[in-house]
Scaffold this motif. Structure first.
Motif, PDB file in Angstrom:
ATOM      1  N   GLN A 255     -16.571  58.269  61.726  1.00 29.01           N
ATOM      2  CA  GLN A 255     -17.156  59.340  61.416  1.00 29.01           C
ATOM      3  C   GLN A 255     -16.195  59.443  59.982  1.00 29.01           C
ATOM      4  O   GLN A 255     -16.938  60.191  59.078  1.00 29.01           O
ATOM      5  CB  GLN A 255     -16.980  60.613  62.250  1.00 29.01           C
ATOM      6  CG  GLN A 255     -18.133  60.289  63.381  1.00 29.01           C
ATOM      7  CD  GLN A 255     -17.888  61.619  64.447  1.00 29.01           C
ATOM      8  OE1 GLN A 255     -17.049  62.240  64.345  1.00 29.01           O
ATOM      9  NE2 GLN A 255     -18.857  61.669  65.269  1.00 29.01           N
ATOM     10  N   GLU A 258     -17.478  57.473  57.443  1.00 28.83           N
ATOM     11  CA  GLU A 258     -18.865  57.662  56.861  1.00 28.83           C
ATOM     12  C   GLU A 258     -18.581  58.849  55.828  1.00 28.83           C
ATOM     13  O   GLU A 258     -19.291  58.887  54.797  1.00 28.83           O
ATOM     14  CB  GLU A 258     -19.718  58.035  57.846  1.00 28.83           C
ATOM     15  CG  GLU A 258     -20.987  58.501  57.712  1.00 28.83           C
ATOM     16  CD  GLU A 258     -21.998  58.780  58.890  1.00 28.83           C
ATOM     17  OE1 GLU A 258     -23.155  58.954  58.723  1.00 28.83           O
ATOM     18  OE2 GLU A 258     -21.467  58.397  59.907  1.00 28.83           O
ATOM     19  N   ALA A 259     -17.792  59.841  56.373  1.00 32.01           N
ATOM     20  CA  ALA A 259     -17.697  61.130  55.482  1.00 32.01           C
ATOM     21  C   ALA A 259     -17.218  60.410  54.376  1.00 32.01           C
ATOM     22  O   ALA A 259     -17.610  61.241  52.883  1.00 32.01           O
ATOM     23  CB  ALA A 259     -16.667  62.280  56.102  1.00 32.01           C
ATOM     24  N   GLN A 261     -17.328  57.795  52.618  1.00 29.69           N
ATOM     25  CA  GLN A 261     -18.293  57.068  51.937  1.00 29.69           C
ATOM     26  C   GLN A 261     -19.446  58.016  51.253  1.00 29.69           C
ATOM     27  O   GLN A 261     -20.072  57.789  50.152  1.00 29.69           O
ATOM     28  CB  GLN A 261     -19.010  56.104  52.700  1.00 29.69           C
ATOM     29  CG  GLN A 261     -18.238  54.954  53.163  1.00 29.69           C
ATOM     30  CD  GLN A 261     -18.751  54.152  54.131  1.00 29.69           C
ATOM     31  OE1 GLN A 261     -19.845  54.463  54.811  1.00 29.69           O
ATOM     32  NE2 GLN A 261     -18.302  52.898  54.307  1.00 29.69           N
ATOM     33  N   ASN A 262     -19.906  59.089  52.072  1.00 35.60           N
ATOM     34  CA  ASN A 262     -20.795  60.211  51.351  1.00 35.60           C
ATOM     35  C   ASN A 262     -20.068  60.909  50.246  1.00 35.60           C
ATOM     36  O   ASN A 262     -20.874  61.225  49.246  1.00 35.60           O
ATOM     37  CB  ASN A 262     -21.207  61.083  52.723  1.00 35.60           C
ATOM     38  CG  ASN A 262     -22.050  60.401  53.688  1.00 35.60           C
ATOM     39  OD1 ASN A 262     -22.779  59.385  53.399  1.00 35.60           O
ATOM     40  ND2 ASN A 262     -21.804  61.010  54.998  1.00 35.60           N
ATOM     41  N   ALA A 265     -20.223  58.743  47.271  1.00 36.66           N
ATOM     42  CA  ALA A 265     -21.322  58.511  47.061  1.00 36.66           C
ATOM     43  C   ALA A 265     -21.749  59.552  45.963  1.00 36.66           C
ATOM     44  O   ALA A 265     -22.365  59.559  45.023  1.00 36.66           O
ATOM     45  CB  ALA A 265     -22.538  58.467  47.828  1.00 36.66           C
ATOM     46  N   GLU A 266     -21.551  60.840  46.686  1.00 38.13           N
ATOM     47  CA  GLU A 266     -21.756  62.103  45.946  1.00 38.13           C
ATOM     48  C   GLU A 266     -21.445  62.443  44.531  1.00 38.13           C
ATOM     49  O   GLU A 266     -21.793  62.807  43.622  1.00 38.13           O
ATOM     50  CB  GLU A 266     -21.576  63.322  46.920  1.00 38.13           C
ATOM     51  CG  GLU A 266     -22.579  63.465  48.056  1.00 38.13           C
ATOM     52  CD  GLU A 266     -22.081  64.423  49.127  1.00 38.13           C
ATOM     53  OE1 GLU A 266     -21.173  65.077  48.668  1.00 38.13           O
ATOM     54  OE2 GLU A 266     -22.794  64.755  50.012  1.00 38.13           O
TER      55      GLU A 266
END
Length: 351
Positions: A255, A258-259, A261-262, A265-266
């Protein structure tokens, strides 16, 4: 029919012969009419007969016991012969497997060397991170060669029934060698976390199973719980508990990745949306934020490697010396098969 007078006169007739036989107990002796004598004779004959019967019975009993012993010895000899044949076939099978694994490992190492040369031959001017990544790749190849030697030594010790002290010495050496690769990964991650996370230093098939730059500890514990026998109920319970706790930590780290990576990306998307209006200062800030997100991956990678090392150490504490030795062989064989299969896939004939 003969009369008594004829018998007295000495005329031999059939009746006289029968009566004579009845009267004379033995030639040259008078007929015995003493009941005690007859009784003694009868007792003697019965005793002799009883002794004879007992002797025959004893001989037969001894004969039966002898036959059973012979059959048992014959069965033992046959069982020992079959055991020797099975052991010989087993040793031969192990030797064949060892030779195949050695051959596949050699093919793998050649493929790794070729992959390193191909990936680095295009550019002669490497950055510092690229040079350190290349150095780590070479160190891993040497680490793997030494690991294979240690595993072969352990395999020989297990199959030759070496003592616990000898096994423990080899197991400790292999565990120290695992700690060394984690140390090397940590140094490489400080220089280039993305290189370690991408797993380009491993074979293509291994990269398909990568989790944060390595294996999932829970999958390793699952492998041992299913393949390592016999385990006591307490050992199995401990392994299952470690597996569950490892899955929880893995989920948390996943998690976290993933955070990151998000957010990354943002951050990149926000730069695209403001490309025409953002000042150079804002662009630099966004770039610094993006680089910071990439740097945060190094921390997750380190935590994942710590979890992997802890799983190996917990495994050693839960298991006996011989079980630990067999567990290390299982883990090594699992990854060896992955590498060998990947090598065969690369070398497959093209259609």
């Amino acid at each position: 029919m003969a009369t008594d007078d004829e018998c007295v006169l000495g005329v031999e007739t059939p009746n006289c012969w029968q009566e004579s036989n009845m009267i004379y107990a033995s030639p040259g002796t008078d007929a015995s009419t003493d009941p005690d004598i007859d009784k003694n004779i009868q007792m003697f004959e019965q005793g002799h007969l009883t002794a004879h019967i007992a002797s025959d019975s004893s001989d037969k009993s001894k004969g039966k016991l002898g036959q059973k012993t012979q059959r048992r010895l014959a069965q033992n000899r046959e069982a020992a012969r079959k055991s020797r044949l099975r052991k010989k076939a087993y040793v031969q099978q192990l030797e064949n497997s060892r030779m195949k694994l050695t051959q596949l490992e050699q093919e793998l190492q050649r493929a790794l060397h070729q992959g390193i040369i191909i990936s680095t031959s295009g550019d002669q001017h490497h950055s510092t991170s690229e040079n350190e990544a290349l150095a780590f790749n070479m160190k891993y190849v040497h680490w793997l060669e030494e690991h294979n030697k240690q595993i072969n030594e352990l395999r020989t010790a297990v199959h030759t029934h070496a003592g616990d002290d000898d096994l423990q010495s080899i197991v400790s050496t292999i565990m120290a060698h695992h700690e060394e690769i984690f140390r090397l990964k940590s140094l490489a991650a400080k220089a280039d976390a993305l290189h370690v996370l991408s797993g380009t230093w491993r074979t293509p098939l291994e990269r398909c199973f990568l989790w944060l730059g390595g294996f999932r500890p829970s999958e390793l514990l699952k492998l041992l719980a299913n393949q390592l026998e016999p385990l006591t109920e307490q050992q199995l319970a401990n392994i299952c508990n470690h597996q569950q706790s490892s899955q929880q930590v893995e989920e948390t780290l996943s998690q976290g990745m993933e955070a990151i990576q998000n957010l990354l990306a943002e951050t990149i998307a926000s730069q695209l949306g403001r490309a025409g209006s953002s000042s150079s200062g804002n662009a630099a800030d966004h770039t610094a934020v993006a680089l910071g997100k990439i740097g945060a991956m190094e921390s997750l990678l380190q935590q994942a490697d710590d979890l992997r090392l802890q799983s190996l150490q917990k495994m050693q504490r839960v298991l006996t010396t011989r079980q630990s030795a067999r567990a290390l062989l299982l883990v090594s064989d699992y990854f060896s098969r992955l590498r060998a299969l990947s090598s065969l896939w690369i070398a497959r004939p093209q259609q």
